[in-house]
Design a protein around this motif. Structure first.
Motif, PDB file in Angstrom:
ATOM      1  N   ALA A 267      10.049   5.478   7.786  1.00 44.40           N
ATOM      2  CA  ALA A 267      10.515   6.856   7.630  1.00 44.40           C
ATOM      3  C   ALA A 267      10.547   7.579   8.972  1.00 44.40           C
ATOM      4  O   ALA A 267      10.680   8.803   9.017  1.00 44.40           O
ATOM      5  N   GLY A 268      10.402   6.815  10.057  1.00 43.24           N
ATOM      6  CA  GLY A 268      10.509   7.393  11.380  1.00 43.24           C
ATOM      7  C   GLY A 268       9.283   8.153  11.847  1.00 43.24           C
ATOM      8  O   GLY A 268       9.359   8.916  12.811  1.00 43.24           O
ATOM      9  N   LEU A 269       8.148   7.955  11.192  1.00 44.47           N
ATOM     10  CA  LEU A 269       6.914   8.617  11.596  1.00 44.47           C
ATOM     11  C   LEU A 269       6.073   7.677  12.444  1.00 44.47           C
ATOM     12  O   LEU A 269       6.074   6.463  12.226  1.00 44.47           O
TER      13      LEU A 269
ATOM     14  N   LEU B 244       0.839  -1.192   0.000  1.00 46.91           N
ATOM     15  CA  LEU B 244       0.000   0.000   0.000  1.00 46.91           C
ATOM     16  C   LEU B 244       0.876   1.245   0.000  1.00 46.91           C
ATOM     17  O   LEU B 244       1.981   1.228   0.543  1.00 46.91           O
ATOM     18  N   PRO B 245       0.392   2.357  -0.576  1.00 49.29           N
ATOM     19  CA  PRO B 245       1.168   3.601  -0.571  1.00 49.29           C
ATOM     20  C   PRO B 245       0.889   4.428   0.673  1.00 49.29           C
ATOM     21  O   PRO B 245       0.005   4.114   1.476  1.00 49.29           O
ATOM     22  N   GLY B 246       1.650   5.498   0.813  1.00 45.34           N
ATOM     23  CA  GLY B 246       1.445   6.431   1.905  1.00 45.34           C
ATOM     24  C   GLY B 246       2.703   7.247   2.151  1.00 45.34           C
ATOM     25  O   GLY B 246       3.803   6.685   2.175  1.00 45.34           O
ATOM     26  N   THR B 247       2.558   8.550   2.327  1.00 43.08           N
ATOM     27  CA  THR B 247       3.693   9.424   2.574  1.00 43.08           C
ATOM     28  C   THR B 247       4.378   9.053   3.892  1.00 43.08           C
ATOM     29  O   THR B 247       3.723   8.745   4.881  1.00 43.08           O
ATOM     30  N   GLY B 248       5.710   9.089   3.884  1.00 41.42           N
ATOM     31  CA  GLY B 248       6.460   8.799   5.101  1.00 41.42           C
ATOM     32  C   GLY B 248       6.345   7.368   5.561  1.00 41.42           C
ATOM     33  O   GLY B 248       6.506   7.078   6.749  1.00 41.42           O
ATOM     34  N   ALA B 249       6.061   6.457   4.639  1.00 40.14           N
ATOM     35  CA  ALA B 249       5.943   5.021   4.924  1.00 40.14           C
ATOM     36  C   ALA B 249       4.803   4.700   5.880  1.00 40.14           C
ATOM     37  O   ALA B 249       4.774   3.622   6.472  1.00 40.14           O
ATOM     38  N   ARG B 250       3.859   5.634   6.033  1.00 42.75           N
ATOM     39  CA  ARG B 250       2.629   5.366   6.777  1.00 42.75           C
ATOM     40  C   ARG B 250       1.510   5.071   5.786  1.00 42.75           C
ATOM     41  O   ARG B 250       1.365   5.757   4.771  1.00 42.75           O
ATOM     42  N   ILE B 251       0.697   4.086   6.097  1.00 43.35           N
ATOM     43  CA  ILE B 251      -0.379   3.692   5.196  1.00 43.35           C
ATOM     44  C   ILE B 251      -1.440   4.780   5.137  1.00 43.35           C
ATOM     45  O   ILE B 251      -1.895   5.296   6.164  1.00 43.35           O
ATOM     46  N   ASP B 252      -1.845   5.128   3.931  1.00 38.19           N
ATOM     47  CA  ASP B 252      -2.900   6.093   3.724  1.00 38.19           C
ATOM     48  C   ASP B 252      -4.257   5.401   3.879  1.00 38.19           C
ATOM     49  O   ASP B 252      -4.520   4.397   3.205  1.00 38.19           O
ATOM     50  N   PRO B 253      -5.135   5.877   4.761  1.00 42.94           N
ATOM     51  CA  PRO B 253      -6.428   5.217   4.964  1.00 42.94           C
ATOM     52  C   PRO B 253      -7.245   5.093   3.683  1.00 42.94           C
ATOM     53  O   PRO B 253      -7.904   4.067   3.453  1.00 42.94           O
ATOM     54  N   GLY B 254      -7.227   6.135   2.857  1.00 38.66           N
ATOM     55  CA  GLY B 254      -7.966   6.054   1.601  1.00 38.66           C
ATOM     56  C   GLY B 254      -7.444   4.958   0.694  1.00 38.66           C
ATOM     57  O   GLY B 254      -8.225   4.253   0.037  1.00 38.66           O
ATOM     58  N   ALA B 255      -6.132   4.792   0.676  1.00 36.97           N
ATOM     59  CA  ALA B 255      -5.540   3.729  -0.142  1.00 36.97           C
ATOM     60  C   ALA B 255      -5.916   2.355   0.394  1.00 36.97           C
ATOM     61  O   ALA B 255      -6.129   1.411  -0.378  1.00 36.97           O
ATOM     62  N   LEU B 256      -5.981   2.225   1.721  1.00 34.72           N
ATOM     63  CA  LEU B 256      -6.401   0.949   2.307  1.00 34.72           C
ATOM     64  C   LEU B 256      -7.844   0.632   1.932  1.00 34.72           C
ATOM     65  O   LEU B 256      -8.155  -0.486   1.518  1.00 34.72           O
ATOM     66  N   GLU B 257      -8.724   1.628   2.072  1.00 39.66           N
ATOM     67  CA  GLU B 257     -10.132   1.433   1.692  1.00 39.66           C
ATOM     68  C   GLU B 257     -10.247   1.019   0.228  1.00 39.66           C
ATOM     69  O   GLU B 257     -10.972   0.079  -0.112  1.00 39.66           O
ATOM     70  N   ALA B 258      -9.520   1.719  -0.633  1.00 47.39           N
ATOM     71  CA  ALA B 258      -9.613   1.432  -2.060  1.00 47.39           C
ATOM     72  C   ALA B 258      -9.087   0.046  -2.394  1.00 47.39           C
ATOM     73  O   ALA B 258      -9.677  -0.672  -3.208  1.00 47.39           O
TER      74      ALA B 258
ATOM     75  N   PRO C 225       9.172  14.976   9.098  1.00 46.01           N
ATOM     76  CA  PRO C 225       9.370  15.420  10.478  1.00 46.01           C
ATOM     77  C   PRO C 225      10.041  14.324  11.306  1.00 46.01           C
ATOM     78  O   PRO C 225       9.962  13.132  10.978  1.00 46.01           O
ATOM     79  N   VAL C 226      10.694  14.714  12.379  1.00 45.81           N
ATOM     80  CA  VAL C 226      11.308  13.740  13.286  1.00 45.81           C
ATOM     81  C   VAL C 226      10.298  13.398  14.366  1.00 45.81           C
ATOM     82  O   VAL C 226       9.923  14.265  15.173  1.00 45.81           O
ATOM     83  N   GLU C 227       9.844  12.147  14.372  1.00 42.90           N
ATOM     84  CA  GLU C 227       8.830  11.732  15.338  1.00 42.90           C
ATOM     85  C   GLU C 227       9.291  10.569  16.208  1.00 42.90           C
ATOM     86  O   GLU C 227       8.594  10.211  17.163  1.00 42.90           O
ATOM     87  N   ALA C 228      10.415   9.969  15.884  1.00 38.09           N
ATOM     88  CA  ALA C 228      10.954   8.893  16.712  1.00 38.09           C
ATOM     89  C   ALA C 228      12.444   9.161  16.891  1.00 38.09           C
ATOM     90  O   ALA C 228      12.831  10.264  17.283  1.00 38.09           O
ATOM     91  N   ASN C 229      13.285   8.200  16.605  1.00 39.19           N
ATOM     92  CA  ASN C 229      14.729   8.385  16.775  1.00 39.19           C
ATOM     93  C   ASN C 229      15.479   8.322  15.445  1.00 39.19           C
ATOM     94  O   ASN C 229      16.659   7.987  15.414  1.00 39.19           O
ATOM     95  N   GLU C 230      14.787   8.652  14.363  1.00 35.99           N
ATOM     96  CA  GLU C 230      15.381   8.610  13.026  1.00 35.99           C
ATOM     97  C   GLU C 230      15.278   9.982  12.375  1.00 35.99           C
ATOM     98  O   GLU C 230      14.239  10.634  12.432  1.00 35.99           O
ATOM     99  N   VAL C 231      16.356  10.384  11.725  1.00 40.29           N
ATOM    100  CA  VAL C 231      16.409  11.666  11.028  1.00 40.29           C
ATOM    101  C   VAL C 231      16.732  11.390   9.570  1.00 40.29           C
ATOM    102  O   VAL C 231      17.678  10.645   9.262  1.00 40.29           O
ATOM    103  N   PHE C 232      15.959  12.000   8.659  1.00 42.91           N
ATOM    104  CA  PHE C 232      16.114  11.758   7.226  1.00 42.91           C
ATOM    105  C   PHE C 232      16.392  13.069   6.510  1.00 42.91           C
ATOM    106  O   PHE C 232      15.479  13.678   5.935  1.00 42.91           O
ATOM    107  N   PRO C 233      17.639  13.535   6.533  1.00 45.61           N
ATOM    108  CA  PRO C 233      17.960  14.776   5.827  1.00 45.61           C
ATOM    109  C   PRO C 233      18.231  14.531   4.342  1.00 45.61           C
ATOM    110  O   PRO C 233      18.734  13.474   3.945  1.00 45.61           O
ATOM    111  N   ILE C 234      17.875  15.511   3.542  1.00 43.11           N
ATOM    112  CA  ILE C 234      18.279  15.540   2.145  1.00 43.11           C
ATOM    113  C   ILE C 234      19.516  16.433   2.083  1.00 43.11           C
ATOM    114  O   ILE C 234      19.450  17.613   2.432  1.00 43.11           O
ATOM    115  N   LEU C 235      20.639  15.841   1.699  1.00 42.43           N
ATOM    116  CA  LEU C 235      21.928  16.522   1.754  1.00 42.43           C
ATOM    117  C   LEU C 235      22.482  16.772   0.353  1.00 42.43           C
ATOM    118  O   LEU C 235      22.274  15.953  -0.551  1.00 42.43           O
ATOM    119  N   PRO C 236      23.225  17.851   0.172  1.00 38.09           N
ATOM    120  CA  PRO C 236      24.052  17.936  -1.038  1.00 38.09           C
ATOM    121  C   PRO C 236      25.027  16.756  -1.069  1.00 38.09           C
ATOM    122  O   PRO C 236      25.552  16.355  -0.015  1.00 38.09           O
TER     123      PRO C 236
END
Length: 353
Positions: A145-147, A106-120, A283-294
């Motif tokens: 993704a640490g969310l 299933l899809p979802g931003t930040g590796a969290r399942i999107d409820p609409g996608a689950l329903e569909a 966002p940082v919500e647990a103990n993981e940080v995901f920076p986009i770096l040069p």
């Protein structure tokens, strides 16, 4: 400066002390010892559940695979996020131990399942003997993704699953980090929100090697004892697993460890956001940080001794992207990460920018 994983750390002092104490003398084998026998009462207290059953195992892979094997028949589907650990990092163990069940993504931003996608997804599954029916939903707490899933988010997804006749599994490898971040009771993001079976993680947060399958529905517990033995995960010296879990839960040690890791992740994120050219993917919500770096900055960090992983970009938020001269990376803090190590990485980042 090793920020590759919270698996790279050793065990915490209280857990090592508990292992030394449990090591003395003789006790019955294969989980018949008093430490293992008293573990059920301890988990029932922590999760405020009078009927739960708990089955200690040594690895998260075993916890996830054996839990799903009790929930999904060989001809069934388990729905999970496309980046969930159960599907990307278990080498097919859930499919193996279920004897052929499949994981549907299933899809979802930040590796969290999107409820609409689950329903569909559930709505479009054909009702045919020629197609595999859905039997379970698996949630990762925290996500890859640490969310975190807040109690209301777990309840919403569980409600959708329940309406379609599915049971709900939670991969709680970082459950402690989620509980510490949300400030909620463990019950509120597990069984009270609709979770039937929990893979309870400890190894990432201070244990030497200890996880547990926690079953909130007695009817789902019947086969797990046999599955655990048949799979080779019933340890003969089970007291050494139980001792770790007792020490982990005692005096909220598990939450203190997770709170430290979360706090240092926040410190790391704040410092990185102040570095030119750096932004956070999520966002940082647990103990993981995901920076986009040069790319140049990432190379400078590695040249200076920092250890971390590049990370896939599939569940970035809409409108976010990683440029050709950028890289998305994952940095993880642990219960034992010192502040000085975080500050050293930040100093290196400022010098390399």
């Amino acid at each position: 400066m090793n920020f590759a994983s919270d698996n790279v750390t050793g065990a915490s002092a209280p857990i090592l002390d508990a292992l030394v104490q449990a090591n003395a003398g003789a006790m019955p084998a294969y989980g018949e010892d008093p430490l293992t026998a008293s573990l059920t009462a301890r988990f029932r207290e922590v999760f405020e559940h009078p009927e739960l059953a708990v089955y200690p195992v040594a690895t998260g892979t075993a916890a996830n695979a054996l839990a799903l094997a009790a929930m999904v028949p060989p001809y069934g589907l388990c729905l999970c996020h496309a980046q969930a650990h159960v599907t990307t990092d278990e080498c097919g163990a859930p499919e193996f131990f279920t004897h052929g069940a499949k994981l549907a993504h299933l899809p979802g931003t930040g590796a969290r399942i999107d409820p609409g996608a689950l329903e569909a997804a559930l709505a479009r599954l054909p009702r045919s003997v020629h197609r595999m029916p859905a039997h379970a939903l698996s949630l990762s707490q925290a996500s890859e993704a640490g969310l975190v899933y807040a109690p209301e988010a777990v309840a919403r997804l569980s409600g959708i699953a329940r309406r379609h006749g599915l049971t709900v599994h939670m991969d709680g490898a970082r459950l402690a980090n989620a509980v510490a971040r949300l400030g909620c009771r463990p019950a509120e993001i597990t069984w009270r929100a609709g979770v039937d079976v929990l893979s309870f993680g400890a190894s990432k947060n201070g244990a030497l090697a200890a996880e547990a399958i926690v079953v909130f529905r007695p009817d789902l517990a019947d086969s797990i004892a046999y599955r655990r033995k048949r799979a080779g995960h019933l340890l003969s010296k089970g007291r050494l697993l139980a001792a770790q879990l007792h020490a982990y839960l005692a005096d909220d040690h598990w939450l203190a460890n997770a709170s430290h890791a979360n706090r240092l992740a926040d410190r790391l994120a704040r410092g990185l956001r102040a570095v030119a050219g750096v932004r956070l993917a999520w966002p940082v919500e647990a103990n993981e940080v995901f920076p986009i770096l040069p790319v140049r900055l990432a190379r400078g960090l590695r040249a200076g001794g920092a250890v971390f992983y590049d990370w896939p970009t599939e569940s970035l938020a809409p409108g976010e992207s990683v440029g050709e001269d950028e890289v998305l990376v994952r940095l993880i803090t642990a219960f034992s990460t010192p502040e000085a190590e975080v500050d050293a990485l930040l100093a290196l980042a400022r010098d390399s920018a």
